[in-house]
Design a protein around this motif. Structure first.
Motif, PDB file in Angstrom:
ATOM      1  N   ALA A 162      22.231 -15.802  -0.038  1.00  0.00           N
ATOM      2  CA  ALA A 162      23.268 -15.515   0.951  1.00  0.00           C
ATOM      3  C   ALA A 162      23.932 -16.804   1.424  1.00  0.00           C
ATOM      4  CB  ALA A 162      22.671 -14.750   2.132  1.00  0.00           C
ATOM      5  N   ALA A 163      23.113 -17.854   1.606  1.00  0.00           N
ATOM      6  CA  ALA A 163      23.672 -19.148   2.020  1.00  0.00           C
ATOM      7  C   ALA A 163      24.564 -19.710   0.931  1.00  0.00           C
ATOM      8  CB  ALA A 163      22.541 -20.117   2.353  1.00  0.00           C
TER       9      ALA A 163
ATOM     10  N   THR B 216      27.843 -17.938   1.056  1.00  0.00           N
ATOM     11  CA  THR B 216      28.633 -18.378   2.203  1.00  0.00           C
ATOM     12  C   THR B 216      29.337 -19.701   1.910  1.00  0.00           C
ATOM     13  OG1 THR B 216      27.171 -17.260   3.770  1.00  0.00           O
ATOM     14  CG2 THR B 216      28.525 -19.048   4.636  1.00  0.00           C
ATOM     15  N   SER B 217      28.611 -20.645   1.329  1.00  0.00           N
ATOM     16  CA  SER B 217      29.238 -21.935   1.025  1.00  0.00           C
ATOM     17  C   SER B 217      30.264 -21.796  -0.096  1.00  0.00           C
ATOM     18  CB  SER B 217      28.179 -22.984   0.659  1.00  0.00           C
ATOM     19  OG  SER B 217      27.525 -22.659  -0.549  1.00  0.00           O
TER      20      SER B 217
ATOM     21  N   HIS C  10      32.112 -19.110  -0.595  1.00  0.00           N
ATOM     22  CA  HIS C  10      33.291 -18.497   0.037  1.00  0.00           C
ATOM     23  C   HIS C  10      34.135 -19.554   0.758  1.00  0.00           C
ATOM     24  CE1 HIS C  10      31.657 -14.103   0.120  1.00  0.00           C
ATOM     25  NE2 HIS C  10      32.196 -14.434  -1.033  1.00  0.00           N
TER      26      HIS C  10
ATOM     27  N   ASP D 113      26.570 -28.519   1.924  1.00  0.00           N
ATOM     28  CA  ASP D 113      27.548 -27.504   1.531  1.00  0.00           C
ATOM     29  C   ASP D 113      28.934 -28.094   1.311  1.00  0.00           C
ATOM     30  OD1 ASP D 113      25.640 -25.582   1.562  1.00  0.00           O
ATOM     31  OD2 ASP D 113      26.207 -24.711   3.491  1.00  0.00           O
TER      32      ASP D 113
END
Length: 288
Positions: A2-3, A6-7, A9, A254
């Motif tokens: 998930a992390a 997110t990065s 995106h 990130d």
């Protein structure tokens, strides 16, 4: 994971010029086998031995039966969510280009704008005359079977040359599939258009989908993005990352990430990965 998403995106939102390099894994969820896994009758043959000019010259009956079976399978298949997601991104971003190694025609059937879709290896539905003196070609012929003798792709009986597809222009030359066979160069117009995309500005991000991205000449496009300090996101069931890739993935902040790896089905990952730019993807016929 998930992390990671997110990065990714965050990178996607900040990327203007985006390139996608896609391979057989893009169409896996549509039920199409890979080139080397054509199955059935063709398990007794090395598919690579059926995809050369010499093979066609020696046994056009066998080669045409192989490609007729592949045409039939592609026509039975339907584009999946990944095809539609890439098509939607192309409509929304004029600076997005897809380089496909697939010959199945599913991207076009998902209404991917043809001006933003380059077929590196040609198409099963393109035909061209083999006569040296004839320039006939047809870039989108979905007739199946092309001749009555090709109606049963599993018969594997010898088909006389007279009963194979012939050129409607010169009436003498055999037609051949408009795919790039081993030993043949990539289409000049495709290579030129891809080169022009790089020359027009830095490519911020390349999406490597359903392919290892490590086989040349296609892998050269990944190298060119990296050389421009662009970022790489890999979506594939089989991921072959080097130790240095893993190090970058684990250690880089990130904001400095240069690569992401998402292991799994492209049809599931791509709509999710592109959602910030394209919204939710629905297949034709989906109900609420």
């Amino acid at each position: 994971m998930a992390a990671d998403l997110t990065s990714f995106h965050a990178c996607l939102r900040s990327s203007s010029r985006i390139l996608a390099l896609v391979g057989a894994g893009l169409s896996a969820s549509s039920g199409l086998p890979t080139f080397r896994g054509a199955g059935g009758l063709w398990r007794n043959h090395d598919a690579m031995d059926l995809a050369t000019p010499d093979a066609f010259a020696a046994d056009p009956s066998l080669v045409w039966q192989f490609y007729s079976a592949r045409r039939a399978a592609a026509l039975r298949a339907s584009p999946n969510r990944a095809h539609y997601a890439l098509a939607e991104l192309a409509r929304r971003n004029p600076n997005f280009l897809t380089l496909t190694q697939n010959v199945d025609g599913l991207s076009l059937r998902a209404n991917h704008p043809s001006s933003q879709l380059l077929h590196l290896h040609g198409s099963l539905f393109a035909l061209k005359c083999t006569s040296f003196y004839c320039d006939y070609s047809d870039n989108n012929n979905t007739t199946h079977p092309l001749t009555p003798a090709l109606a049963d792709p599993d018969s594997h009986s010898f088909i006389p040359a007279a009963d194979l597809p012939h050129c409607p222009k010169c009436h003498t030359g055999l037609l051949r599939p408009g795919v790039v066979w081993f030993g043949e160069p990539l289409p000049w117009s495709v290579v030129h258009t891809a080169d022009s995309f790089f020359e027009q500005g830095k490519v911020d991000l390349i999406l490597v989908i359903g392919t290892s991205g490590s086989v040349y000449p296609a892998a050269g496009y990944v190298d060119r993005v990296r050389a421009q300090n662009g970022k790489v996101a890999i979506f594939n069931i089989d991921v072959d990352a080097t130790d240095s890739d893993e190090e970058r993935l684990l250690d880089a902040p990130d904001s400095e990430r240069m690569q992401w790896i998402f292991k799994g089905d492209a049809a599931e990952w791509i709509p999710k990965a592109l959602e910030p730019l394209i919204g939710k993807i629905e297949l034709p016929g989906d109900s609420d």
